[in-house]
Design a protein around this motif. Structure first.
Motif, mmCIF file in Angstrom:
data_model
loop_
_atom_site.group_PDB
_atom_site.id
_atom_site.type_symbol
_atom_site.label_atom_id
_atom_site.label_comp_id
_atom_site.label_asym_id
_atom_site.label_seq_id
_atom_site.Cartn_x
_atom_site.Cartn_y
_atom_site.Cartn_z
ATOM 1 N N ALA A 193 6.476 -10.322 -2.402
ATOM 2 C CA ALA A 193 6.499 -9.090 -1.817
ATOM 3 C C ALA A 193 5.003 -9.048 -1.346
ATOM 4 O O ALA A 193 4.009 -9.648 -1.803
ATOM 5 C CB ALA A 193 6.771 -8.005 -2.546
ATOM 6 N N ARG A 250 2.077 -6.209 0.280
ATOM 7 C CA ARG A 250 1.406 -4.950 0.182
ATOM 8 C C ARG A 250 0.504 -4.813 1.337
ATOM 9 O O ARG A 250 -0.629 -5.663 1.193
ATOM 10 C CB ARG A 250 0.808 -4.453 -1.049
ATOM 11 C CG ARG A 250 0.285 -3.161 -0.779
ATOM 12 C CD ARG A 250 0.045 -2.481 -2.262
ATOM 13 N NE ARG A 250 -0.335 -1.111 -2.247
ATOM 14 C CZ ARG A 250 0.014 -0.114 -2.904
ATOM 15 N NH1 ARG A 250 0.868 -0.327 -3.957
ATOM 16 N NH2 ARG A 250 -0.451 1.312 -2.816
ATOM 17 N N TRP A 308 5.035 -1.660 1.745
ATOM 18 C CA TRP A 308 5.549 -3.237 1.269
ATOM 19 C C TRP A 308 6.053 -3.583 2.709
ATOM 20 O O TRP A 308 6.994 -3.222 3.054
ATOM 21 C CB TRP A 308 6.733 -2.813 0.281
ATOM 22 C CG TRP A 308 5.923 -2.602 -0.914
ATOM 23 C CD1 TRP A 308 6.075 -1.266 -1.541
ATOM 24 C CD2 TRP A 308 5.147 -3.210 -1.826
ATOM 25 N NE1 TRP A 308 5.621 -1.352 -2.904
ATOM 26 C CE2 TRP A 308 4.669 -2.623 -2.868
ATOM 27 C CE3 TRP A 308 4.544 -4.524 -1.670
ATOM 28 C CZ2 TRP A 308 4.071 -3.012 -4.007
ATOM 29 C CZ3 TRP A 308 3.790 -5.194 -2.813
ATOM 30 C CH2 TRP A 308 3.414 -4.478 -4.042
ATOM 31 N N ASP A 326 9.086 -5.786 1.069
ATOM 32 C CA ASP A 326 9.390 -5.757 -0.707
ATOM 33 C C ASP A 326 10.342 -6.838 -0.985
ATOM 34 O O ASP A 326 10.421 -7.619 -0.446
ATOM 35 C CB ASP A 326 9.708 -4.357 -0.748
ATOM 36 C CG ASP A 326 11.219 -4.146 -0.464
ATOM 37 O OD1 ASP A 326 11.793 -5.122 0.004
ATOM 38 O OD2 ASP A 326 11.594 -3.074 -0.625
#
Length: 226
Positions: free
Chosen positions: A170, A172, A192, A195
């Motif tokens: 993932a 961020r 995200w 994600d």
């Protein structure tokens, strides 16, 4: 390009967006109207090609024809995983000496134009005029003086790798938003993108005003992608 646009013309006219070009729910808080305004320009800086593609996901999946100009080697698989409907995306990687004519034609015919790089002043003004007249929302990878909304990727980091092993799972991303008019008050949001399930979702609520300056940067994983 002219032949392609002529063939697509009937569908393009039917797919014109309404008052706003929709965006994914996770991205709505970045935009003052919670969508992309037809005829307006949004600039994205800080290396956010994934963010540009994510901004096109909801539009393409609801029938708006989108075009991407100048993105050499655009990752179509990554675009599809972010939710972009490739059947409603036309990609023009390098039109060469016909860049200006191509940009103007795409702005005149499509509901959403993703553009890499900022054209010089006179062409930038012409492009903005055509987009306003035709109702094309323009999202630019790069700085655009006078853009209605300015998005800046402040930080981004992948998670999933440990001490030299593991898999990228993932990413961020911390994004700040500002601009003119209703977008003037700066906001910062954690996302995200994607994600662990490949989706785009908020990692925290948007922070506005002075609080945006104090917002904590995105959590950094073992590997930061720049």
């Amino acid at each position: 390009m002219e032949a392609t646009l002529a063939a697509l013309a009937p569908q393009l006219q039917l797919s014109r967006p309404g008052p706003l070009v929709p965006v994914l729910p996770a991205l709505r808080d970045l935009l003052p109207e919670r969508g992309l305004r037809p005829g307006a320009v949004v600039s994205v800086t800080g290396g956010g090609t994934a963010l540009l593609l994510a901004l096109a996901a909801a539009a393409s999946s609801t029938g708006t024809w989108c075009a991407a100009l100048g993105f050499d080697g655009l990752g179509l698989l990554a675009a599809a995983e972010l939710g972009v409907d490739l059947s409603h995306l036309v990609v023009v990687e390098d039109p060469g000496e016909h860049w200006a004519e191509t940009a103007l034609a795409l702005a005149d015919g499509f509901g959403l134009l993703l553009l890499r790089g900022t054209p010089p002043g006179p062409l930038r003004e012409r492009l903005a005029t055509v987009a306003r007249r035709s109702g094309c929302a323009v999202v630019v990878s790069g700085d655009w003086p006078g853009a209605r909304v300015r998005l800046r990727v402040v930080s981004r980091a992948w998670t999933g790798l440990g001490a030299g092993r593991g898999r990228l799972r993932a990413r961020r991303m911390s994004v700040s938003a500002g601009g003119r008019g209703a977008a003037a008050r700066e906001r910062r949001m954690e996302l995200w993108l994607p994600d662990t399930q490949g989706a785009v979702r908020a990692a925290g609520p948007a922070v506005s005003g002075a609080g945006a300056d104090r917002a904590a940067p995105a959590g950094r994983g073992p590997l930061a992608v720049v």
